[in-house]
Structure formats: structure tokens, C-alpha cells
Design a protein around this motif. Structure first.
Motif, PDB file in Angstrom:
ATOM      1  N   ALA A   1       0.880  -1.303   0.021  1.00 32.58           N
ATOM      2  CA  ALA A   1       0.027   0.137  -0.130  1.00 32.58           C
ATOM      3  C   ALA A   1       0.803   1.092   0.047  1.00 32.58           C
ATOM      4  N   TYR A   2       0.294   2.344  -0.507  1.00 27.30           N
ATOM      5  CA  TYR A   2       1.027   3.528  -0.545  1.00 27.30           C
ATOM      6  C   TYR A   2       0.114   4.654   0.252  1.00 27.30           C
ATOM      7  N   ILE A   3       0.668   5.692   0.470  1.00 27.04           N
ATOM      8  CA  ILE A   3       0.241   6.960   0.863  1.00 27.04           C
ATOM      9  C   ILE A   3       0.110   7.832  -0.196  1.00 27.04           C
ATOM     10  N   VAL A   4      -0.841   8.624  -0.481  1.00 28.22           N
ATOM     11  CA  VAL A   4      -1.043   9.617  -1.562  1.00 28.22           C
ATOM     12  C   VAL A   4      -1.519  10.791  -1.484  1.00 28.22           C
ATOM     13  N   HIS A   5      -1.349  11.774  -1.808  1.00 24.91           N
ATOM     14  CA  HIS A   5      -1.755  13.111  -1.532  1.00 24.91           C
ATOM     15  C   HIS A   5      -2.089  13.827  -2.821  1.00 24.91           C
ATOM     16  N   LEU A   6      -2.778  15.202  -2.803  1.00 25.09           N
ATOM     17  CA  LEU A   6      -3.002  15.798  -3.873  1.00 25.09           C
ATOM     18  C   LEU A   6      -1.859  16.964  -3.952  1.00 25.09           C
ATOM     19  N   HIS A   7      -1.248  16.850  -5.150  1.00 22.78           N
ATOM     20  CA  HIS A   7      -0.174  17.845  -5.250  1.00 22.78           C
ATOM     21  C   HIS A   7      -0.419  19.296  -4.960  1.00 22.78           C
ATOM     22  N   GLY A   8       0.002  20.141  -4.341  1.00 24.04           N
ATOM     23  CA  GLY A   8      -0.722  21.501  -3.976  1.00 24.04           C
ATOM     24  C   GLY A   8      -1.788  21.606  -2.996  1.00 24.04           C
ATOM     25  N   PHE A   9      -2.244  20.468  -2.581  1.00 24.86           N
ATOM     26  CA  PHE A   9      -3.266  20.475  -1.546  1.00 24.86           C
ATOM     27  C   PHE A   9      -2.789  19.922  -0.191  1.00 24.86           C
ATOM     28  N   ARG A  10      -3.363  20.566   1.009  1.00 25.52           N
ATOM     29  CA  ARG A  10      -3.192  20.209   2.241  1.00 25.52           C
ATOM     30  C   ARG A  10      -4.365  19.455   2.858  1.00 25.52           C
ATOM     31  N   GLY A  11      -4.484  18.179   2.802  1.00 24.72           N
ATOM     32  CA  GLY A  11      -5.640  17.487   3.465  1.00 24.72           C
ATOM     33  C   GLY A  11      -5.700  16.004   2.865  1.00 24.72           C
ATOM     34  N   PHE A  12      -6.937  15.399   3.047  1.00 27.47           N
ATOM     35  CA  PHE A  12      -7.256  14.056   2.731  1.00 27.47           C
ATOM     36  C   PHE A  12      -7.944  14.284   1.383  1.00 27.47           C
ATOM     37  N   ILE A  13      -8.110  13.007   0.640  1.00 27.29           N
ATOM     38  CA  ILE A  13      -8.886  12.934  -0.472  1.00 27.29           C
ATOM     39  C   ILE A  13     -10.058  11.924  -0.755  1.00 27.29           C
ATOM     40  N   SER A  14     -10.112  11.048   0.503  1.00 24.96           N
ATOM     41  CA  SER A  14     -10.834   9.987   0.428  1.00 24.96           C
ATOM     42  C   SER A  14     -12.403  10.190   0.176  1.00 24.96           C
ATOM     43  N   SER A  15     -12.700  11.402   0.796  1.00 22.88           N
ATOM     44  CA  SER A  15     -14.292  11.912   0.553  1.00 22.88           C
ATOM     45  C   SER A  15     -14.645  12.168  -0.893  1.00 22.88           C
ATOM     46  N   ARG A  16     -13.586  12.314  -1.667  1.00 23.31           N
ATOM     47  CA  ARG A  16     -13.841  12.658  -3.084  1.00 23.31           C
ATOM     48  C   ARG A  16     -14.262  11.636  -3.821  1.00 23.31           C
ATOM     49  N   PHE A  17     -14.032  10.266  -3.491  1.00 14.85           N
ATOM     50  CA  PHE A  17     -14.253   9.075  -3.998  1.00 14.85           C
ATOM     51  C   PHE A  17     -15.452   8.594  -3.735  1.00 14.85           C
ATOM     52  N   SER A  18     -16.596   8.968  -4.044  1.00 14.44           N
ATOM     53  CA  SER A  18     -17.979   8.385  -3.489  1.00 14.44           C
ATOM     54  C   SER A  18     -18.593   7.422  -4.202  1.00 14.44           C
ATOM     55  N   ALA A  19     -19.227   6.365  -3.922  1.00 13.47           N
ATOM     56  CA  ALA A  19     -19.844   5.463  -4.656  1.00 13.47           C
ATOM     57  C   ALA A  19     -21.298   5.583  -4.627  1.00 13.47           C
ATOM     58  N   ASN A  20     -21.750   6.923  -4.212  1.00 10.69           N
ATOM     59  CA  ASN A  20     -23.216   6.886  -3.851  1.00 10.69           C
ATOM     60  C   ASN A  20     -23.803   7.990  -5.099  1.00 10.69           C
ATOM     61  N   CYS A  21     -24.524   7.265  -6.186  1.00 10.29           N
ATOM     62  CA  CYS A  21     -24.888   7.931  -7.148  1.00 10.29           C
ATOM     63  C   CYS A  21     -25.456   9.502  -7.155  1.00 10.29           C
ATOM     64  N   MET A  22     -26.129   9.395  -6.075  1.00 10.41           N
ATOM     65  CA  MET A  22     -26.691  10.763  -5.599  1.00 10.41           C
ATOM     66  C   MET A  22     -25.588  12.087  -5.205  1.00 10.41           C
ATOM     67  N   ASP A  23     -24.351  11.544  -4.771  1.00 13.16           N
ATOM     68  CA  ASP A  23     -23.355  12.565  -4.605  1.00 13.16           C
ATOM     69  C   ASP A  23     -22.781  13.113  -5.939  1.00 13.16           C
ATOM     70  N   TRP A  24     -23.090  12.456  -7.116  1.00 13.34           N
ATOM     71  CA  TRP A  24     -22.560  13.007  -8.380  1.00 13.34           C
ATOM     72  C   TRP A  24     -23.681  13.661  -9.340  1.00 13.34           C
ATOM     73  N   ARG A  25     -24.849  13.331  -9.015  1.00 13.68           N
ATOM     74  CA  ARG A  25     -25.922  13.902  -9.974  1.00 13.68           C
ATOM     75  C   ARG A  25     -26.064  15.301  -9.674  1.00 13.68           C
ATOM     76  N   ASP A  26     -26.325  16.049 -11.085  1.00 21.20           N
ATOM     77  CA  ASP A  26     -26.371  17.548 -10.949  1.00 21.20           C
ATOM     78  C   ASP A  26     -27.569  18.048 -10.326  1.00 21.20           C
ATOM     79  N   HIS A  27     -27.766  19.205  -9.684  1.00 19.95           N
ATOM     80  CA  HIS A  27     -28.968  19.591  -8.696  1.00 19.95           C
ATOM     81  C   HIS A  27     -29.644  20.721  -9.677  1.00 19.95           C
ATOM     82  N   ILE A  28     -29.313  20.488 -11.000  1.00 18.04           N
ATOM     83  CA  ILE A  28     -30.030  21.826 -11.932  1.00 18.04           C
ATOM     84  C   ILE A  28     -31.576  21.695 -12.006  1.00 18.04           C
ATOM     85  N   VAL A  29     -32.233  22.569 -11.916  1.00 16.53           N
ATOM     86  CA  VAL A  29     -33.656  22.637 -12.006  1.00 16.53           C
ATOM     87  C   VAL A  29     -33.949  23.377 -13.200  1.00 16.53           C
ATOM     88  N   PHE A  30     -33.513  24.488 -13.325  1.00 11.67           N
ATOM     89  CA  PHE A  30     -33.680  25.608 -14.675  1.00 11.67           C
ATOM     90  C   PHE A  30     -32.226  26.007 -15.124  1.00 11.67           C
TER      91      PHE A  30
END
Length: 376
Positions: free
Chosen positions: A165-194
Motif C-alpha cells: 500500500a501507498y500513501i497518496v496526496h493531492l499535489h499542492g493541496f493540504r488535506g485528505f482526498i478519500s471523501s472525493r471518491f464516492s460510490a453513492n450516485c446521489m453525490d454525483w448527480r446534477d442539482h439543476i432545475v432550470f
């Protein structure tokens, strides 16, 4: 003799240089090889992204023309997709997990991870990264995103089939990134109405429940010219500036969140209760999109009230009604969502607001009032 000595010296020098280059290339290939297992340098070639987690959630993001779709059915949030493409492009290996901690990290990842699959258009033949022939879609990367490091500045990641296993980070960003990888489809859907420009709008219709006098329909009648009528077909003389402000406000209107976790019986009770407003927008290509709003009883459960009781107790209704939000039902997909009054309030004003003779009062603060305000 001198020629032989010179030849030997040149040969030794070449061998040394070759050895240094081989060692350096091996070192660099190790570093770049580790990074290349997780980094996508050419994000424009990505066609699909697949995420799955241990809760049996999974989602497929797919490039479709100029946009992206979620599970090949719903429009994806372009902002979130762009953030993900940026993340994959800037993902870097910070360090490998030490042998002492490796078993523990991999055990945790076996119980809690998000599987990531990346699909790209790649050539079948690639000569020196210059001549590329026979492009096709292929799954190029498969890895697992785990939890975060103790300092919250890294995320554990494991390549499929690997035992390291490795430890990865986002170059130029201080923090973690695990929350960006979501498998919940609702988290990715657009909220546009008009999402319509004024020039593309044919008509706008607002129905206010139990208030037909303030319900209306606006229809285009030429460039920046409109007809406004009540629902009985009677013309309404309107304030031009207010109508133009309304018709130019449909460019990017979004709801706050999906309410997919609301129990079915509660959902049915809400959408079968009297609606508050129904707003419909029809574009010149014949497409109509409608949103119907309902009262959101923020504290109804706490006070043990239901909709029928509140209809008989208007004073109690004011207490338990959320002043900032409403429930809403979208016409396409029958989606149940929550909206902010801050966003939709300007679109749901009654007809009397637009009448040309309606003068809005202006609050004038006098010096005497200012003197009563205590300074901090």
C-alpha cells in the motif's frame, strides 16, 4: 599503445556512464511507476469512471458528448466531475506504507474501501509516445482508496492485486482526498432545475394554490417583449424591469439536496398535501420543466402535528414551518428534493409584485433611529 590506452579509457568511461544512467532510470522508473499506478496525466482521454464500495453502492460516470452522465441516466455535476479529473491528474505518491504498518493498513482497507476503475481511449500501438495507432477504450487503472492517515494529510491506496500500500496526496493541496471518491450516485448527480437563457424561453407559468388572482403566465411576444396574463386569460400591465429580471433569472437555478432517504409513506403524505406553488418553464424547443413546492414542517414531528391539523391551526403552522426551505417535486423523474427559499423566492413572487402600479415601500432610516443604535 597510446591508441589502445585511449580506447580503454573511453570504454571504461562509457561503462560508468551507462551504469549511472541505468541506475538513475531504474530509480526514476520506480518513482514514476508508483505514481503512474494511480495518476492519470491525460484526463481528456478518460471515458468512464467506476466507483464501488463495501456497502454495495456503485456508480458509473460516463463521458457523453460535452458532458457526463451518472449511470447512463442522469446528468452529472460538471463541477464535481472536473474536481475528480483534477484529483486524478494531481494525485501523487507521498511514500510507501512501512512494513510494520502494512498488514494493518491492508486489513483495514479490505473492510472499508472504494474501488476505482479508470477507462481511457488508448492506442494499441504506441511507438516512443509519438506514433499512436488504433485507438480503443480500455480499463487502464484499478485501485482501492482507503481511509486517511492520522495527520489527515494523506490517504491510503492499494493497486488491485498488489500487496504493498501507498500513501497518496493531492499535489499542492493540504488535506485528505478519500471523501472525493464516492460510490453513492446521489453525490454525483446534477442539482439543476432550470438552466435556460432568456432568449430560449417561450413561457413561464406560476400557479399559487388558493390564490388564482396572483397566479399568472408570461409568454414571449418578440425580442425582450412579453405578454403577462392571469390564468383566466386577462392581460396584466406589468413593470418591464421586474419582468426582465425574472426572465433572466433562470440561467442556473439549483435545488439544495435530494431527499431519497425519506420514507415512502411520509413522502406520499407530503406530495398529496396541498401544494404551495407550481412553476413551469417552457423553452422554444417545446421542452417543459416543472417544479411543485410544498410546505416543509421543520418541527412537525417534535410537536406531533400533521398537515391536516395545521390547516385548522394557522398560528401553529407558522411556528413549525421552516422559514428557509421547502419540499419540492420535479416533473422529470418525479424527484423529491429540498429547495432554498433564498434561491427560489425571487422566482415565486405573486402577480401583484409585477404590476406596473405596485410600488414597493422603501425603508428610510432617520438620524434619530441611528442614534438609538448602540455601538459595539
Amino acid at each position: 599503445m597510446k591508441k589502445n590506452t585511449l580506447a580503454i579509457i573511453i570504454t571504461i568511461a562509457l561503462i560508468v556512464i551507462a551504469g549511472v544512467l541505468v541506475w538513475n532510470n531504474r530509480y526514476l522508473s520506480t518513482i514514476h511507476g508508483e505514481a503512474s499506478e494511480f495518476t492519470v496525466y491525460d484526463t481528456a482521454s478518460i471515458t468512464k469512471l467506476f466507483f464501488a464500495d463495501k456497502s454495495n453502492q456503485q456508480v458509473l460516470l460516463q463521458r457523453n458528448g460535452n458532458g457526463w452522465t451518472v449511470d447512463d441516466k442522469y446528468p452529472a455535476s460538471q463541477r464535481l466531475v472536473n474536481d475528480m479529473l483534477y484529483t486524478l491528474n494531481r494525485l501523487r505518491v507521498r511514500m510507501p506504507v512501512s512494513l510494520k504498518k502494512s498488514d494493518n493498513v491492508i486489513t483495514r482497507m479490505a473492510a472499508n474501501n472504494v474501488k476505482v476503475e479508470v477507462y481511457q481511449i488508448v492506442p494499441r500501438i504506441n511507438l516512443f509516445n509519438r506514433i499512436k495507432l488504433f485507438n480503443h477504450e480500455a480499463r487502464t487503472k484499478v485501485f482501492y482508496i482507503g481511509d486517511d492517515t492520522q495527520d489527515n494529510n494523506g490517504t491510503f491506496v492499494l493497486k488491485e492485486g498488489a500487496d504493498k500500500a501507498y500513501i497518496v496526496h493531492l499535489h499542492g493541496f493540504r488535506g485528505f482526498i478519500s471523501s472525493r471518491f464516492s460510490a453513492n450516485c446521489m453525490d454525483w448527480r446534477d442539482h439543476i432545475v432550470f438552466n435556460s437563457k432568456m432568449a430560449d424561453i417561450q413561457s413561464v407559468k406560476l400557479e399559487i394554490n388558493n390564490d388564482p388572482a396572483n397566479s399568472f403566465e408570461i409568454t414571449e411576444n418578440g425580442r425582450y417583449q412579453f405578454l403577462m396574463k392571469d390564468l383566466n386569460g386577462n392581460s396584466i400591465e406589468y413593470d418591464t424591469l421586474r419582468i426582465l429580471n425574472l426572465m433572466s433569472s433562470f440561467g442556473d437555478v439549483r435545488f439544495e439536496s435530494f431527499l431519497s432517504d425519506v420514507e415512502q409513506h411520509r413522502r406520499d403524505s407530503i406530495i398529496n398535501s396541498p401544494f404551495q406553488q407550481r412553476l413551469s418553464l417552457t423553452t422554444k424547443d417545446g421542452q417543459t420543466r416543472t417544479i411543485t413546492t410544498f410546505r416543509l414542517l421543520a418541527n412537525a414531528d417534535m410537536y406531533d402535528y400533521d398537515h391536516s391539523e395545521l390547516e385548522e391551526n394557522p398560528e401553529v403552522e407558522k411556528i413549525v414551518t421552516d422559514p428557509d426551505h421547502q419540499y419540492a417535486l420535479l416533473s422529470d423523474g418525479n424527484e423529491f428534493v429540498m429547495i432554498q427559499k433564498f434561491v427560489f423566492g425571487k422566482l415565486l413572487k405573486p402577480a401583484e409584485y409585477y404590476r406596473h402600479d405596485n410600488i414597493q415601500p422603501v425603508k428610510i432610516t432617520t438620524f434619530k433611529e441611528l442614534e438609538t443604535i448602540e455601538s459595539r
